[in-house]
Design a protein around this motif. Structure first.
Motif, PDB file in Angstrom:
ATOM      1  N   LYS A 247       1.309   4.662  -3.301  1.00 34.10           N
ATOM      2  CA  LYS A 247       0.950   5.520  -3.295  1.00 34.10           C
ATOM      3  C   LYS A 247       1.953   6.268  -4.241  1.00 34.10           C
ATOM      4  O   LYS A 247       1.680   7.162  -4.415  1.00 34.10           O
ATOM      5  CB  LYS A 247       0.581   5.604  -1.838  1.00 34.10           C
ATOM      6  N   ASN A 248       3.481   5.309  -2.806  1.00 34.89           N
ATOM      7  CA  ASN A 248       4.537   6.372  -4.107  1.00 34.89           C
ATOM      8  C   ASN A 248       4.432   6.455  -5.347  1.00 34.89           C
ATOM      9  O   ASN A 248       4.698   7.444  -6.020  1.00 34.89           O
ATOM     10  CB  ASN A 248       5.629   5.669  -3.413  1.00 34.89           C
TER      11      ASN A 248
ATOM     12  N   LYS B 230       1.769   5.250  -7.124  1.00 33.87           N
ATOM     13  CA  LYS B 230       0.993   6.121  -8.149  1.00 33.87           C
ATOM     14  C   LYS B 230      -0.264   5.120  -9.383  1.00 33.87           C
ATOM     15  O   LYS B 230       0.179   4.960 -10.482  1.00 33.87           O
ATOM     16  CB  LYS B 230       0.605   7.497  -9.077  1.00 33.87           C
TER      17      LYS B 230
ATOM     18  N   ARG C  59       0.845  -1.324   0.166  1.00 31.77           N
ATOM     19  CA  ARG C  59      -0.227  -0.123  -0.023  1.00 31.77           C
ATOM     20  C   ARG C  59       1.481   1.428  -0.210  1.00 31.77           C
ATOM     21  O   ARG C  59       0.710   2.265  -0.535  1.00 31.77           O
ATOM     22  CB  ARG C  59      -1.137   0.122   1.288  1.00 31.77           C
TER      23      ARG C  59
END
Length: 630
Positions: free
Chosen positions: A314-315, A317, A310
């Motif tokens: 996010k890092n 994208k 997760r």
């Protein structure tokens, strides 16, 4: 990804019912290639082909004839530099009918002969029938990403992408090659070229075969220098070089005419591949992550990747897809063993199958981080060897009376660290090679003798390993271990189940870390840049420091598996007790039941973590029922 199969007899006509035989052989491979089917039959040669369309969807039908009609090919895999080779061939006057990589191999063979294979970058197993020579030319990729099985049966050379296809040929019956059983029990897999099937073999990675009227010629075409180090380069230079090679490899492997994605475990390998994919892709990369129910994880030693995945998602994208798995193991396992062909007993096969099945909803091609550990020094056993060298300097009475006697009292199921530390201690006093062999096996010599009824020589188990060590053993022990894993552990286990489990759901998996040019470059990195200050895969991690979060790069390695320890105490317990009952064990005649009973009891009461050994025994019994008893 495709399924190939065939029959060849250079001296006699093929059986009259060859077309029917080829269709039966092809039918069991349809999961590998549901998009198209083709056959070729001549006096001496017959091919069957099942296609999963990836490149040139309309014109890639196989078997494919060369423009001269002098040769015909069946090909499983992808050639990433086929456009470069096509341009080179066109400059030499070649004319092409399709835009496929298959035709490039075929035309290249007619122009360059067998040297075509040394020009290929990709993953492949192909067979070319040279009609004029009445000869087969066969090649398998550098590291064994794509499988190739074969046998000789009454002068008929029979081959296929999977062993079960060969078993459809009349007169070939499945039987156990008991001489390799000690090797299988030691490693969970059988070293190539053998399989656990009698008289069925695999073509080893980086090898070619020529089959004709004068017999079979087998030789290696890829023999890189994996020993010589380049100590002239600085850390900064190595980082730049690895960045360049990864950029090239990932970009090449993103060529596809169908949707493409990637696996994301939250570890440095998969996250690295996706970070380089982001440089090429014009849209968020589709990724898939799996986890397991908290209840299962709480009763096992494996760690969860989901939290880190997760963070990475996010890092990076990405188009993130997450699955929390609670599979019905009892019903699933027999089906997977049929797909696996060989009783490879790594529980990661289940996870691979389930994540590929989920990914198929959006993607036909997936990129994987497989191979990063073997070429950059990621396995804990590499660091373990360095620690063992220092541990041997500790006075014997402290090691034996204090450390080892204390560790023995700790239940193995309490953590993966305890399990690995106990395994480390079993081999810590041994010389380098013997110590490393100890890290690779699931039984010590005395344990294996208690398990097996048959007589065996302990040294024979490591015959292949010693051969590879002798050939690729330099002054750098770290690289020597990595070379051994690259040549044995990687193709016979990790790549084996990756191919079989992805093929089961018609998904193609690509592995950029195993680009052979990248491997050759990485092999020259000095050991201190691979493991530095106790940090494994140091140079790779430094390469991606600006691409990935710190907690992803420097996290504890979790591995890729499944909570089989919990399953064997829960949903799969009754299955285990039934399959490994005294009656069944004695009927097979391979094992001593009191020893099997003991490892079951010790696992169930929490004294030892014997999940891998029990999973292997279950896998072998189910495999026996699926292939041998029928």
């Amino acid at each position: 990804m495709c399924g190939i199969a065939g029959i060849f007899n250079p001296n006699k006509e093929l059986p009259k019912n060859s077309r029917e035989i080829l269709r039966r052989m092809g039918e069991v491979l349809r999961h590998r290639g549901p998009d198209d089917y083709g056959e070729y039959i001549s006096e001496h040669c017959g091919f069957s082909f099942c296609r999963l369309s990836i490149i040139d969807l309309e014109h890639g039908h196989q078997p494919m004839f060369s423009p001269s009609s002098n040769s015909v090919i069946v090909f499983n895999g992808e050639i990433y530099n086929y456009k470069e080779l096509r341009k080179e061939l066109e400059e030499l006057g070649a004319v092409f009918k399709t835009n496929s990589d298959t035709e490039v191999i075929l035309v290249g063979y007619e122009v360059w002969g067998v040297d075509i294979v040394s020009r290929l970058r990709g993953m492949f197993a192909f067979v070319i029938y040279d009609i004029g020579k009445n000869e087969l030319f066969i090649a398998r990729d550098h590291t064994g990403i794509k499988p190739f099985y074969f046998t000789n049966n009454s002068s008929n050379f029979v081959f296929a992408s999977e062993a079960k296809s060969i078993l459809k040929f009349p007169g070939i019956t499945a039987s156990v090659k008991t001489s390799v059983l000690p090797k299988y029990m030691s490693f969970l897999w059988v070293p190539a070229p053998d399989t656990l099937f009698e008289n069925i073999y695999v073509l080893e990675p980086g090898h070619v075969m020529q089959v004709g009227e004068n017999g079979i010629k087998n030789q290696r075409y890829w023999n890189p220098d994996l020993v010589t180090k380049d100590s002239s380069k600085t850390e900064k230079t190595w980082i730049e070089l690895i960045d360049y090679e990864l950029t090239r490899a990932v970009k090449e492997q993103m060529i596809s005419d169908v949707p493409l994605g990637a696996f994301l475990s939250g570890g440095v390998d998969s996250s690295t591949i996706i970070s380089f994919m982001n440089q090429v892709s014009n849209y968020p990369v589709t990724t898939y992550t799996t986890g397991f129910a908290k209840e299962d994880l709480s009763q096992d030693v494996i760690l969860s990747d989901v939290e880190y995945a997760r963070i990475a998602s996010k890092n990076l994208k990405v188009d993130y897809n997450e699955l929390i798995l609670s599979p019905d193991v009892v019903s699933l396992l027999p089906r997977l063993i049929w797909h696996m062909d060989e009783p490879v007993a790594d529980p990661a096969a289940i996870t691979t199958y389930l994540i590929c099945k989920a990914a198929k909803e959006k993607c036909t091609v997936m990129l994987s981080g497989v191979g990063g550990d073997e070429i950059f020094g990621g396995y804990p056993r590499y660091l373990g060897n360095i620690i063992a060298h220092k541990y041997q300097r500790v006075p014997g009475f402290i090691r034996k009376e204090l450390i080892e006697s204390w560790v023995k009292r700790i239940p193995t199921h309490s953590s993966s660290f305890v399990r690995n530390f106990k395994k480390f201690l079993k081999s810590s006093d041994l010389p380098f090679q013997e110590r490393y062999f100890g890290y690779l096996t699931y039984y010590s010599q005395s344990e294996l003798k208690q398990l097996l009824k048959m007589e065996f020589k302990w040294d024979d188990i490591f015959e292949k390993h010693r051969k590879v060590f002798k050939e690729y053993n330099g002054d750098d022990n770290i690289q020597s271990m990595m070379n051994l894993d690259l040549k044995t552990f990687l193709p016979n286990l990790n790549l084996m189940y990756t191919d079989k489990m992805s093929s089961a759901v018609s998904v193609e998996v690509r592995v950029p870390f195993l680009d052979h040019l990248l491997i050759e470059k990485a092999a020259k990195i000095p050991g201190p840049f691979k493991i530095k200050n106790g940090k494994r895969k140091y140079i790779l991690k430094k390469t991606v420091e600006k691409r990935l979060p710190h907690e992803i790069i420097w996290r504890k390695k979790a591995g890729f598996g499944a909570p089989i320890g919990a399953w064997l105490k829960g949903q799969a317990k009754d299955m285990m007790l039934d399959l490994l009952s005294e009656e069944n064990i004695k009927k097979r005649g391979y094992f001593n039941y009191p020893y099997v009973s003991n490892i079951i009891e010790n696992h169930l009461n929490g004294k030892e973590y014997n999940a891998n050994q029990l999973w292997q025994l279950i896998t072998l019994e189910l495999w026996h029922r699926e292939f041998i008893d029928r």
